[in-house]
Design an enzyme around this catalytic site. Structure first.
Site, short mmCIF file in Angstrom:
data_model
loop_
_atom_site.label_atom_id
_atom_site.label_comp_id
_atom_site.label_asym_id
_atom_site.label_seq_id
_atom_site.Cartn_x
_atom_site.Cartn_y
_atom_site.Cartn_z
CB THR A 118 -11.14 -9.84 0.71
OG1 THR A 118 -9.80 -10.08 0.29
CG2 THR A 118 -11.85 -11.19 1.02
CE1 TYR A 142 -9.90 -11.20 5.55
CE2 TYR A 142 -8.70 -11.57 3.38
CZ TYR A 142 -9.65 -10.70 4.53
OH TYR A 142 -9.77 -9.48 3.99
C1 UD1 Z 1 -3.94 -8.42 1.44
C2 UD1 Z 1 -4.70 -8.34 2.88
C3 UD1 Z 1 -6.06 -8.92 2.62
C4 UD1 Z 1 -6.75 -8.61 1.46
C5 UD1 Z 1 -6.08 -8.99 0.29
C6 UD1 Z 1 -6.59 -8.90 -1.14
C7 UD1 Z 1 -3.61 -7.39 4.64
C8 UD1 Z 1 -3.04 -8.24 5.90
N1 UD1 Z 1 -4.29 -8.56 4.01
O1 UD1 Z 1 -3.44 -9.74 1.68
O2 UD1 Z 1 -6.91 -8.68 3.69
O3 UD1 Z 1 -7.94 -9.22 1.45
O4 UD1 Z 1 -4.88 -8.26 0.25
O5 UD1 Z 1 -5.71 -8.93 -1.99
O6 UD1 Z 1 -3.66 -6.42 4.47
N2 UD1 Z 1 5.10 -10.11 1.20
C9 UD1 Z 1 6.35 -10.24 1.33
N3 UD1 Z 1 7.02 -9.94 2.49
C10 UD1 Z 1 6.62 -9.40 3.61
C11 UD1 Z 1 5.03 -9.19 3.70
C12 UD1 Z 1 4.43 -9.46 2.64
O7 UD1 Z 1 7.22 -10.70 0.54
O8 UD1 Z 1 6.97 -9.07 4.81
C13 UD1 Z 1 4.39 -10.47 -0.09
C14 UD1 Z 1 3.11 -11.41 0.26
O9 UD1 Z 1 3.63 -12.66 0.03
C15 UD1 Z 1 2.28 -10.95 -0.87
C16 UD1 Z 1 2.37 -9.55 -0.97
O10 UD1 Z 1 3.61 -9.19 -0.44
O11 UD1 Z 1 2.66 -11.70 -2.11
C17 UD1 Z 1 1.20 -8.93 -0.32
O12 UD1 Z 1 1.17 -9.30 1.17
P1 UD1 Z 1 0.20 -8.45 2.28
O13 UD1 Z 1 0.80 -7.36 2.14
O14 UD1 Z 1 0.26 -9.30 3.19
O15 UD1 Z 1 -1.48 -8.66 1.54
P2 UD1 Z 1 -2.11 -9.88 1.09
O16 UD1 Z 1 -1.55 -11.15 1.62
O17 UD1 Z 1 -2.17 -9.74 -0.59
#
Ligand code: UD1
Length: 340
Positions: A118, A142
């Protein structure tokens, strides 16, 4: 050609890898404990063994019975904030379980291992674009749990010349199979694109924007979103490389361009044809500011050619999958044969 064991093959990324293996004419077996995966994502003609990768005895007989030459190891826990709250779960499911699996492979003489790593291992990188030489500095358990497994693989490969591996460092995996056969099923998923699609479909009140005061152009975090089917293809390239005698490698998997949380939300607005309700929320624990891949090595060393590098397409496939409530399209057996 040997059969490929896909751990976590009933999960989101693993199930797309199984589809890619079948498209490449390769035999696959899935080992999954179904804790977050779903058996309906495993094609009917692919054996599914329900079990724990840390169970050396069961895995050893599986490796023997199916003549496994390569293990693609997807099984693991992947939610960054959960890892902050429950680190030991991550060190057990990701690090300790991988150690057992690698040991079983070594004992059984399995020579090729493809590992789901990752971008989280880079933490908050010092540069906008991340190469494989960027220093690793995870900021979540993680990320550490995956980095420790990379280290084990490097040490084991150095000690056992017959064992070679590729660690693929995934950036943000999103979208769904363009033919609707697989997609995101993880219960309580936290992925931005999945949650935004659920909001667009009225299953959630609003999309939380976690942090709008980051030092980025619009104040929200930036990520490199890669289509899950392009990522699955990278695994086929990795398999070819190892089977042709290629060296062990560590490779970034992304497109090399980033989108902010707001830009992703706008793409979902476009796909849904109406704006979703967005709420500004506090920053989420463990979130790096910006993660964008330099994937030159993946392209040059493995000959990877992405086909679906388009945020609107990624979002459209994710939305179509959510519209069908995660029920895979069943391709009739006669067409399935043609697809292979
Ligand atoms: C994801 C992966 C992780 C991977 C990483 C690599 C998942 C669950 N996690 O983490 O396994 O290793 O990328 O970069 O796929 N956000 C919002 N609102 C929401 C959900 C998310 O603002 O409701 C934001 C988060 O704060 C973040 C971004 O969107 O800034 C991406 O979040 P998310 O899709 O959860 O992925 P990562 O945490 O980056």
């Amino acid at each position: 050609m040997d059969t490929v064991l896909v751990t976590g093959g009933a999960g989101y990324i693993g199930s797309h890898a199984v589809l890619a293996l079948r498209a490449a004419g390769r035999a696959a077996v899935v080992l999954d404990d179904l804790s977050t995966g779903d058996r309906k994502l495993v094609p009917a003609d692919v054996p599914l063994i329900v079990g724990d990768i840390a169970d050396g005895e069961q895995t050893a007989s599986l490796l023997h019975d199916y003549h496994i030459g390569t293990v693609m190891h997807f099984a693991g826990s992947i939610i960054v904030p959960e890892s902050v709250a429950d680190p030991l779960k991550y060190y057990r499911n990701n690090t300790a379980a991988s150690r057992n699996l690698i040991e079983t492979c070594i004992k059984a003489g399995v020579g090729h291992f493809i590992f789901s790593s990752t971008a989280a291992i880079y933490g908050n990188p010092p540069t906008r674009i991340v190469t494989e030489q960027t220093p690793t500095a995870p900021i979540s358990p993680y990320g550490w749990s995956k980095l420790m497994t990379e280290q084990m693989l490097a040490d084991v490969a150095a000690a056992h010349p017959a064992f070679r591996y590729i660690a693929l460092r995934y950036f943000n995996v999103a979208g769904a199979d363009p033919d609707g056969r697989a997609g995101q099923v993880t219960p309580n998923a936290t992925h931005l694109i999945k949650l935004a699609c659920e909001t667009a479909l009225g299953r959630r009140e609003a999309l939380n924007i976690f942090g709008s005061d980051y030092p980025t152009p619009d104040g929200t975090c930036i990520r490199d979103y890669i289509h899950v089917s392009d990522l699955a293809d990278a695994h086929i390239c990795a398999l070819d490389h190892l089977e042709k005698g290629g060296d062990s490698l560590v490779l970034n998997c992304g497109y090399g361009r980033g989108y902010s949380v707001r830009q992703v939300a706008e793409a979902v607005d476009r796909a849904a044809g109406k704006p979703l309700r967005k709420l500004e929320a506090p920053r989420r624990a463990g979130d790096p500011i910006e993660l964008v891949a330099d994937s030159t090595r993946l392209r040059d060393l493995l000959g990877w050619h992405p086909r679906l590098d388009d945020l609107d397409l990624i979002v459209r496939h994710a939305l179509e999958w959510e519209e069908r409530k995660g029920v895979p399209v069943q391709i009739p057996a006669c067409f399935r044969a043609l697809a292979i």
